[in-house]
Motif scaffolding. Structure first.
Motif, mmCIF file in Angstrom:
data_model
loop_
_atom_site.group_PDB
_atom_site.id
_atom_site.type_symbol
_atom_site.label_atom_id
_atom_site.label_comp_id
_atom_site.label_asym_id
_atom_site.label_seq_id
_atom_site.Cartn_x
_atom_site.Cartn_y
_atom_site.Cartn_z
ATOM 1 N N ASP A 170 0.804 -1.150 0.038
ATOM 2 C CA ASP A 170 0.067 0.055 0.078
ATOM 3 C C ASP A 170 1.043 1.180 -0.066
ATOM 4 O OD1 ASP A 170 -2.569 1.553 -0.018
ATOM 5 O OD2 ASP A 170 -2.424 1.343 2.072
ATOM 6 N N ARG A 171 1.903 1.228 0.897
ATOM 7 C CA ARG A 171 2.851 2.529 1.081
ATOM 8 C C ARG A 171 3.572 2.638 -0.372
ATOM 9 N NH1 ARG A 171 5.380 1.163 5.504
ATOM 10 N NH2 ARG A 171 7.383 0.647 4.335
ATOM 11 N N PHE A 172 4.024 1.686 -0.837
ATOM 12 C CA PHE A 172 4.882 1.510 -1.992
ATOM 13 C C PHE A 172 3.754 2.205 -3.357
ATOM 14 C CE2 PHE A 172 5.754 -0.630 -6.055
ATOM 15 C CZ PHE A 172 7.190 -0.175 -6.262
ATOM 16 N N LEU A 173 2.750 1.604 -3.381
ATOM 17 C CA LEU A 173 1.688 2.165 -4.180
ATOM 18 C C LEU A 173 1.155 3.784 -4.313
ATOM 19 C CD1 LEU A 173 -0.016 -0.817 -4.797
ATOM 20 C CD2 LEU A 173 1.566 -0.149 -6.467
ATOM 21 N N GLY A 174 1.725 4.201 -3.046
ATOM 22 C CA GLY A 174 1.129 5.526 -2.810
ATOM 23 C C GLY A 174 -0.299 5.765 -2.152
ATOM 24 N N TYR A 175 -0.599 4.488 -1.393
ATOM 25 C CA TYR A 175 -1.881 4.502 -0.989
ATOM 26 C C TYR A 175 -3.031 5.231 -1.710
ATOM 27 C CZ TYR A 175 1.239 4.793 3.280
ATOM 28 O OH TYR A 175 2.081 4.701 4.200
ATOM 29 N N PRO A 176 -3.335 4.085 -2.800
ATOM 30 C CA PRO A 176 -4.301 4.334 -3.906
ATOM 31 C C PRO A 176 -5.696 4.197 -3.283
ATOM 32 C CG PRO A 176 -3.365 2.067 -4.347
ATOM 33 C CD PRO A 176 -2.259 2.794 -3.317
ATOM 34 N N THR A 177 -6.650 4.840 -3.803
ATOM 35 C CA THR A 177 -8.020 4.466 -3.363
ATOM 36 C C THR A 177 -8.831 3.975 -4.262
ATOM 37 O OG1 THR A 177 -8.637 7.033 -4.268
ATOM 38 C CG2 THR A 177 -7.844 6.560 -2.032
ATOM 39 N N ARG A 178 -8.311 3.660 -5.805
ATOM 40 C CA ARG A 178 -9.133 2.945 -6.663
ATOM 41 C C ARG A 178 -8.167 1.986 -7.480
ATOM 42 N NH1 ARG A 178 -14.818 4.064 -6.626
ATOM 43 N NH2 ARG A 178 -14.804 5.687 -5.026
ATOM 44 N N ASP A 179 -8.883 0.962 -7.837
ATOM 45 C CA ASP A 179 -8.132 0.048 -8.567
ATOM 46 C C ASP A 179 -8.139 0.378 -9.866
ATOM 47 O OD1 ASP A 179 -10.345 -1.026 -9.553
ATOM 48 O OD2 ASP A 179 -10.286 -2.839 -8.376
ATOM 49 N N PRO A 180 -7.486 -0.249 -10.927
ATOM 50 C CA PRO A 180 -7.444 0.061 -12.374
ATOM 51 C C PRO A 180 -8.882 -0.192 -13.034
ATOM 52 C CG PRO A 180 -5.626 -1.591 -11.917
ATOM 53 C CD PRO A 180 -6.511 -1.574 -10.638
ATOM 54 N N HIS A 181 -9.909 -0.595 -12.137
ATOM 55 C CA HIS A 181 -11.213 -0.912 -12.892
ATOM 56 C C HIS A 181 -12.397 0.079 -12.316
ATOM 57 C CE1 HIS A 181 -9.610 -4.986 -12.880
ATOM 58 N NE2 HIS A 181 -9.639 -4.855 -14.157
ATOM 59 N N GLY A 182 -11.588 1.064 -11.343
ATOM 60 C CA GLY A 182 -12.344 2.070 -10.726
ATOM 61 C C GLY A 182 -13.271 1.755 -9.652
ATOM 62 N N ASP A 183 -12.676 0.523 -9.076
ATOM 63 C CA ASP A 183 -13.297 -0.102 -7.526
ATOM 64 C C ASP A 183 -12.623 0.562 -6.341
ATOM 65 O OD1 ASP A 183 -15.406 -1.586 -8.769
ATOM 66 O OD2 ASP A 183 -13.897 -3.195 -9.283
ATOM 67 N N PRO A 184 -13.335 1.027 -5.611
ATOM 68 C CA PRO A 184 -12.896 1.254 -4.514
ATOM 69 C C PRO A 184 -11.736 0.677 -3.471
ATOM 70 C CG PRO A 184 -14.986 1.037 -3.727
ATOM 71 C CD PRO A 184 -14.894 0.827 -5.141
ATOM 72 N N ILE A 185 -10.716 1.000 -3.084
ATOM 73 C CA ILE A 185 -10.062 -0.066 -2.261
ATOM 74 C C ILE A 185 -10.055 0.301 -0.691
ATOM 75 C CG2 ILE A 185 -7.551 -0.586 -1.710
ATOM 76 C CD1 ILE A 185 -6.916 0.345 -4.670
ATOM 77 N N PRO A 186 -10.566 -0.737 0.076
ATOM 78 C CA PRO A 186 -10.660 -0.345 1.486
ATOM 79 C C PRO A 186 -9.225 0.137 2.123
ATOM 80 C CG PRO A 186 -11.758 -2.565 0.845
ATOM 81 C CD PRO A 186 -10.947 -2.070 -0.416
ATOM 82 N N ASP A 187 -9.261 1.149 2.888
ATOM 83 C CA ASP A 187 -8.051 1.201 3.591
ATOM 84 C C ASP A 187 -7.862 0.419 4.748
ATOM 85 O OD1 ASP A 187 -9.740 1.685 5.997
ATOM 86 O OD2 ASP A 187 -9.689 3.774 5.888
ATOM 87 N N LYS A 188 -6.756 0.414 5.520
ATOM 88 C CA LYS A 188 -5.997 -0.604 6.228
ATOM 89 C C LYS A 188 -7.111 -0.818 7.656
ATOM 90 C CE LYS A 188 -3.417 2.636 9.154
ATOM 91 N NZ LYS A 188 -1.801 2.751 9.739
ATOM 92 N N ASN A 189 -8.246 0.109 7.814
ATOM 93 C CA ASN A 189 -9.026 -0.218 9.054
ATOM 94 C C ASN A 189 -10.348 -0.527 8.041
ATOM 95 O OD1 ASN A 189 -7.515 1.229 10.924
ATOM 96 N ND2 ASN A 189 -7.669 3.064 10.355
#
Length: 218
Positions: free
Chosen positions: A116-135
């Protein structure tokens, strides 16, 4: 620790539960897993014994708090791996879903945190779906299916609800990718096909394609 099959069931129940406020039916799970309802019932009983789901016969299945957390974590890993595969390893968006299906079962919180840190904490995947955070929090946005737009309305493609390789390749071919701005011209009454204008060019797509394109106002 859950098996891969158990994790897959939890993920499927999670996705189906987001489509309706009602409990998830075993037949719907059987359709997704392409297994017999009896096999689904057996797995549901195992998940219930582990306190991952609540199941009431003839009413359906819901995730417990523990099951919800497990499912969200699997979804988080899946979508982070998709970002990594596209952003870092240069896979195309139609190639990553099946690979991420395997990688999502890697059980290392430290690896996921560093990814997550390496990728810069993205909020969306390549298909536009939201990425849940660590919580486990998910950033929700209001979207509309393309076939729900009115003639003359403009929108921007921000996501897709179908991730098959064939569908995504079709979107690439027709330039219906994320970030594309378009205008709906007309929906044909006979078959539900949709006429669009993209970059001053008129194209026609089927109702099946249109219903899987998620839009926000342009």
């Amino acid at each position: 620790m859950e098996s891969q099959t158990e994790e897959n069931y939890l993920k499927i129940i999670y996705h189906l539960s987001r489509l309706s406020a009602s409990p998830v039916q075993t037949n719907a799970i059987a359709d997704r897993t392409q297994t017999k309802p009896a096999s689904v019932s057996d797995m549901i009983k195992k998940l219930a014994e582990k306190q991952l789901v609540n199941y009431v016969k003839y009413q359906g299945v819901t995730l417990t708090e523990k099951g919800q957390a497990t499912a969200v974590n699997i979804v988080r890993k899946h979508r982070l791996w998709e970002v990594f595969l596209v952003k870092t390893l240069k896979f195309s968006w139609d190639e990553v879903h099946e690979i991420a299906e395997d990688l999502e079962h890697v059980n290392s919180d430290l690896l996921v945190e560093r990814l997550d840190r390496f990728l810069g904490y993205p909020t969306r995947d390549p298909h536009g779906d939201p990425i849940p955070d660590k919580n486990g929090n998910v950033e929700e946005t209001s979207v509309t299916k393309l076939n729900r737009l009115q003639p003359g309305e403009k929108g921007i493609i921000v996501g897709v609800s179908e991730h098959s390789s064939a569908f995504l390749k079709y979107l690439e071919k027709t330039k219906l990718t994320l970030g594309t701005t378009l205008q709906l011209v007309e929906i044909t009454e006979f078959d539900g096909s949709v006429d669009l204008i993209i970059d001053d060019k008129k194209i026609n797509i089927s109702r099946e394609v249109a219903k899987h394109l998620l839009m926000k106002p342009a």
